[in-house]
Design a protein around this motif. Structure first.
Motif, PDB file in Angstrom:
ATOM      1  N   GLY A 310      -4.417  12.427   3.658  1.00  0.00           N
ATOM      2  CA  GLY A 310      -3.539  12.223   4.616  1.00  0.00           C
ATOM      3  C   GLY A 310      -2.358  11.229   4.668  1.00  0.00           C
ATOM      4  N   ALA A 311      -1.917  10.686   3.537  1.00  0.00           N
ATOM      5  CA  ALA A 311      -0.911  10.099   3.291  1.00  0.00           C
ATOM      6  C   ALA A 311       0.379  11.039   3.339  1.00  0.00           C
ATOM      7  N   PRO A 312       1.420  10.982   3.828  1.00  0.00           N
ATOM      8  CA  PRO A 312       2.608  12.000   3.794  1.00  0.00           C
ATOM      9  C   PRO A 312       3.064  11.883   2.379  1.00  0.00           C
ATOM     10  N   ALA A 313       3.667  12.996   1.621  1.00  0.00           N
ATOM     11  CA  ALA A 313       3.958  12.808   0.229  1.00  0.00           C
ATOM     12  C   ALA A 313       5.342  12.177   0.264  1.00  0.00           C
ATOM     13  N   GLY A 314       6.144  12.412   1.158  1.00  0.00           N
ATOM     14  CA  GLY A 314       7.638  12.036   1.300  1.00  0.00           C
ATOM     15  C   GLY A 314       7.495  10.370   1.438  1.00  0.00           C
ATOM     16  N   SER A 315       6.597   9.922   2.083  1.00  0.00           N
ATOM     17  CA  SER A 315       6.499   8.310   2.058  1.00  0.00           C
ATOM     18  C   SER A 315       5.420   7.586   1.358  1.00  0.00           C
ATOM     19  N   LEU A 316       5.221   8.358   0.375  1.00  0.00           N
ATOM     20  CA  LEU A 316       4.269   7.599  -0.726  1.00  0.00           C
ATOM     21  C   LEU A 316       5.046   7.289  -1.900  1.00  0.00           C
ATOM     22  N   PHE A 317       5.444   6.179  -1.877  1.00  0.00           N
ATOM     23  CA  PHE A 317       6.252   5.535  -3.062  1.00  0.00           C
ATOM     24  C   PHE A 317       5.447   5.047  -4.425  1.00  0.00           C
ATOM     25  N   ALA A 318       6.216   4.748  -5.341  1.00  0.00           N
ATOM     26  CA  ALA A 318       5.542   4.192  -6.638  1.00  0.00           C
ATOM     27  C   ALA A 318       4.942   2.721  -6.471  1.00  0.00           C
ATOM     28  N   ARG A 319       5.583   1.929  -5.390  1.00  0.00           N
ATOM     29  CA  ARG A 319       5.081   0.665  -5.190  1.00  0.00           C
ATOM     30  C   ARG A 319       3.654   0.759  -4.376  1.00  0.00           C
ATOM     31  N   HIS A 320       3.367   1.874  -3.702  1.00  0.00           N
ATOM     32  CA  HIS A 320       2.266   2.248  -3.203  1.00  0.00           C
ATOM     33  C   HIS A 320       1.200   2.398  -4.086  1.00  0.00           C
ATOM     34  N   ILE A 321       1.435   3.405  -5.120  1.00  0.00           N
ATOM     35  CA  ILE A 321       0.581   3.880  -6.045  1.00  0.00           C
ATOM     36  C   ILE A 321       0.069   2.732  -6.938  1.00  0.00           C
ATOM     37  N   GLU A 322       1.086   1.778  -7.295  1.00  0.00           N
ATOM     38  CA  GLU A 322       0.837   0.650  -8.239  1.00  0.00           C
ATOM     39  C   GLU A 322      -0.008  -0.457  -7.634  1.00  0.00           C
ATOM     40  N   GLU A 323       0.072  -0.561  -6.380  1.00  0.00           N
ATOM     41  CA  GLU A 323      -0.947  -1.250  -5.494  1.00  0.00           C
ATOM     42  C   GLU A 323      -2.422  -0.862  -5.494  1.00  0.00           C
ATOM     43  N   VAL A 324      -2.527   0.301  -5.574  1.00  0.00           N
ATOM     44  CA  VAL A 324      -3.944   0.865  -5.578  1.00  0.00           C
ATOM     45  C   VAL A 324      -4.564   0.944  -7.070  1.00  0.00           C
ATOM     46  N   ASP A 325      -3.342   1.182  -7.997  1.00  0.00           N
ATOM     47  CA  ASP A 325      -3.718   0.907  -9.278  1.00  0.00           C
ATOM     48  C   ASP A 325      -4.427  -0.366  -9.787  1.00  0.00           C
ATOM     49  N   ARG A 326      -3.851  -1.307  -9.231  1.00  0.00           N
ATOM     50  CA  ARG A 326      -4.231  -2.480  -9.360  1.00  0.00           C
ATOM     51  C   ARG A 326      -5.740  -2.776  -8.924  1.00  0.00           C
ATOM     52  N   LEU A 327      -6.254  -1.891  -8.161  1.00  0.00           N
ATOM     53  CA  LEU A 327      -7.615  -2.055  -7.674  1.00  0.00           C
ATOM     54  C   LEU A 327      -8.339  -1.462  -8.855  1.00  0.00           C
ATOM     55  N   ILE A 328      -7.719  -0.530  -9.746  1.00  0.00           N
ATOM     56  CA  ILE A 328      -8.746  -0.010 -10.879  1.00  0.00           C
ATOM     57  C   ILE A 328      -8.340  -1.152 -12.191  1.00  0.00           C
ATOM     58  N   THR A 329      -7.204  -1.482 -12.499  1.00  0.00           N
ATOM     59  CA  THR A 329      -7.014  -2.282 -13.605  1.00  0.00           C
ATOM     60  C   THR A 329      -6.929  -3.875 -13.537  1.00  0.00           C
ATOM     61  N   GLY A 330      -6.913  -4.291 -12.305  1.00  0.00           N
ATOM     62  CA  GLY A 330      -6.683  -5.635 -12.252  1.00  0.00           C
ATOM     63  C   GLY A 330      -7.256  -6.243 -11.074  1.00  0.00           C
ATOM     64  N   TRP A 331      -8.733  -5.762 -11.066  1.00  0.00           N
ATOM     65  CA  TRP A 331      -9.787  -6.054 -10.045  1.00  0.00           C
ATOM     66  C   TRP A 331     -10.209  -7.395  -9.976  1.00  0.00           C
ATOM     67  N   ARG A 332      -9.988  -8.230  -8.845  1.00  0.00           N
ATOM     68  CA  ARG A 332     -10.164  -9.427  -8.504  1.00  0.00           C
ATOM     69  C   ARG A 332     -10.744  -9.850  -7.258  1.00  0.00           C
ATOM     70  N   GLY A 333     -11.419  -8.698  -6.709  1.00  0.00           N
ATOM     71  CA  GLY A 333     -11.843  -8.865  -5.256  1.00  0.00           C
ATOM     72  C   GLY A 333     -10.985  -8.685  -4.219  1.00  0.00           C
ATOM     73  N   GLN A 334      -9.739  -8.236  -4.640  1.00  0.00           N
ATOM     74  CA  GLN A 334      -8.688  -8.188  -3.594  1.00  0.00           C
ATOM     75  C   GLN A 334      -9.156  -6.900  -2.350  1.00  0.00           C
ATOM     76  N   GLY A 335      -8.584  -7.165  -1.339  1.00  0.00           N
ATOM     77  CA  GLY A 335      -8.946  -6.207  -0.027  1.00  0.00           C
ATOM     78  C   GLY A 335      -8.410  -4.841  -0.238  1.00  0.00           C
ATOM     79  N   ALA A 336      -8.385  -4.434   0.924  1.00  0.00           N
ATOM     80  CA  ALA A 336      -8.039  -2.969   0.934  1.00  0.00           C
ATOM     81  C   ALA A 336      -6.605  -2.632   1.017  1.00  0.00           C
ATOM     82  N   ILE A 337      -6.086  -1.550   0.597  1.00  0.00           N
ATOM     83  CA  ILE A 337      -4.511  -1.388   0.472  1.00  0.00           C
ATOM     84  C   ILE A 337      -4.199  -0.374   1.774  1.00  0.00           C
ATOM     85  N   ASN A 338      -3.249  -0.759   2.465  1.00  0.00           N
ATOM     86  CA  ASN A 338      -2.945   0.169   3.726  1.00  0.00           C
ATOM     87  C   ASN A 338      -1.713   0.978   2.768  1.00  0.00           C
ATOM     88  N   LEU A 339      -1.970   2.243   3.042  1.00  0.00           N
ATOM     89  CA  LEU A 339      -0.800   3.396   2.685  1.00  0.00           C
ATOM     90  C   LEU A 339      -0.358   4.248   3.950  1.00  0.00           C
TER      91      LEU A 339
END
Length: 357
Positions: A310-339
Motif C-alpha cells: 500500500g505504499a504509494p510508488a511516487g512517495s517511496l524514495f531511496a532513503r525509505h528502501i535503504e532503511e528497510v534494507d538495513r533490517l536485512i543487512t544490518g540487523w541489531r534489533g532495531q524497531g519497525a520502519i514507517n513507510l
C-alpha cells in the motif's frame, strides 16, 4: 523537391511510431474471431462514416508550443496514409489568466490541420508533490479520460531529446537510483498508450519544422519562469554544463537515459524471478535469502513488497528502501520502519514483514 529536412525528420519519427501502433494492434487482435473479408476499396475512394469510425484513432496532446504543434502537423500528414484517424486534445490547466482562450485557439489550429476529433479539457490542478507534479498528474488524468472516451489506440506526446536530458538531471539530483536516470520511456502508460516519437530529436528541429510550415506556436511563460525547477535547469543549469563540459551534454544525457533504462529493465526482470526464491511457504520474505542477493536486486524486491502493501510508488524514495534494507543487512534489533501510505516494515523471526500498520 522533398520537404524541409526538419519536416522530414518529424514526419519520419511519427511514421515509425504509427507503424508500431499498428503492429501492436495487430498482435492484440490475433486471438480475436476472424472478420468476414471484404474486397478492398479502389484507390482514392472516400471512406464511409462507418469505415472511418472503424479506423484506429491516434490522439496528439498539444499545448500549442512548437514541439506539440510540429507533432500535430506530422500526425495529420502521416495518419491518413496508413489508414488511421488523427485527433487532438489540449489541456487547460487554468494556471494563467486567459488559459481558456489559449486552449480554444489550440483547438482551432488543430482543427485547421485536419484533425478530428479535437477537444479542450479543463482540469483542476492540486498541490500534491508541488506545482509541476500536480499539473502533470492533472494533465495525464485528462489525457487518460480522453483516450478512454474516444477509444484511442495511442496518445502522442511531444517530449524531445532536450526534455529527456532535463529529466535525467532532475533524477540525478533526487538520487533515486538508476530507474530515475532512465528518463521518459518511448512507450508508457496502460497498454502502451503514450508514445513519444521525438525523444531522439532536439527542440530546435521541432521549432524549425513549425517555422518552415508557417505554423503558429505559443511559448508558455511558465517555461521561462525561474520559480519552476525545470525552467531553472533549462535556462541556467544545462547552459552552465555545456559551458563547462562543451557541446554534446544533451545528447550524452539522452544516451545515458536509454542505457540506464536497459539496465533497469534487466534488473527488474532479475528481481521478479528472484522474488519467488526468497519467500517461505507462507509467502513471507526470508532475510537470509534476501541478504544473499545483489543489493540492486534485493532492494527492488523490497520496494515491490512495500508498494504491494500500500505504499504509494511516487512517495517511496531511496532513503525509505535503504532503511528497510538495513533490517536485512544490518540487523541489531532495531524497531519497525514507517513507510508512506501507513505501511510498516519490521523484522520478525528472520522474516521481513511489510504490511499496513
Amino acid at each position: 523537391m522533398g520537404p524541409h529536412p526538419a519536416v522530414a525528420a518529424i514526419r519520419l519519427a511519427v511514421r515509425r511510431v504509427l507503424h508500431d501502433v499498428l503492429t501492436d494492434l495487430q498482435r492484440t487482435s490475433e486471438n480475436a474471431p476472424p472478420r468476414p473479408s471484404r474486397p478492398p476499396l479502389p484507390p482514392q475512394s472516400p471512406q464511409s462514416p462507418h469505415e472511418q469510425a472503424a479506423s484506429p484513432l491516434v490522439l496528439v496532446a498539444c499545448s500549442g508550443g512548437a514541439d506539440s504543434m510540429a507533432l500535430a502537423s506530422a500526425l495529420a500528414f502521416e495518419a491518413p496514409k496508413l489508414g488511421m484517424r488523427a485527433g487532438g486534445i489540449t489541456v487547460d490547466h487554468g494556471l494563467q489568466p486567459g488559459s481558456d482562450l489559449r486552449a480554444a485557439e489550440v483547438v482551432v489550429r488543430l482543427t485547421a490541420l485536419g484533425l478530428t476529433p479535437v477537444e479542450s479539457a479543463a482540469v483542476d490542478v492540486g498541490r500534491d508533490g508541488g506545482p509541476e507534479a500536480a499539473a502533470r498528474d492533472a494533465r495525464y488524468a485528462a489525457l487518460d479520460a480522453a483516450a478512454e472516451r474516444h477509444s484511442a489506440a495511442a496518445v502522442l506526446l511531444g517530449h524531445t531529446r532536450d526534455d529527456q536530458a532535463e529529466t535525467v538531471l532532475l533524477g540525478l539530483a533526487r538520487g533515486s537510483g538508476i530507474r530515475s536516470l532512465s528518463g521518459m520511456a518511448a512507450t508508457s502508460g496502460v497498454a502502451g498508450r503514450y508514445r513519444r516519437p521525438f525523444l531522439h530529436l532536439d527542440r530546435q528541429t521541432a521549432r524549425k519544422a513549425c517555422m518552415v510550415q508557417s505554423l503558429p506556436v505559443w511559448d508558455d511563460p511558465h517555461n521561462a519562469d525561474p520559480a519552476y525547477t525545470r525552467s531553472r535547469l533549462r535556462h541556467e543549469g544545462l547552459p552552465a554544463l555545456e559551458k563547462a563540459l562543451g557541446k554534446g551534454v544533451v545528447e550524452a544525457l539522452a544516451r545515458t537515459a536509454q542505457l540506464s533504462r536497459d539496465d533497469a529493465d534487466a534488473l527488474d526482470t532479475w528481481a521478479a524471478q528472484a522474488e519467488t526464491t526468497v519467500r517461505d511457504a507462507t509467502g513471507l520474505l526470508e532475510c537470509a535469502k534476501l541478504y544473499a542477493l545483489p543489493p540492486a536486486v534485493r532492494r527492488r524486491i523490497v520496494r515491490r513488497a512495500a508498494i504491494d502493501a500500500g505504499a504509494p510508488a511516487g512517495s517511496l524514495f531511496a532513503r525509505h528502501i535503504e532503511e528497510v534494507d538495513r533490517l536485512i543487512t544490518g540487523w541489531r534489533g532495531q524497531g519497525a520502519i514507517n513507510l508512506p501510505g501507513k505501511v510498516v516494515a519490521q523484522r520478525q523471526g528472520g522474516r521481513l514483514v511489510i504490511r499496513q500498520g
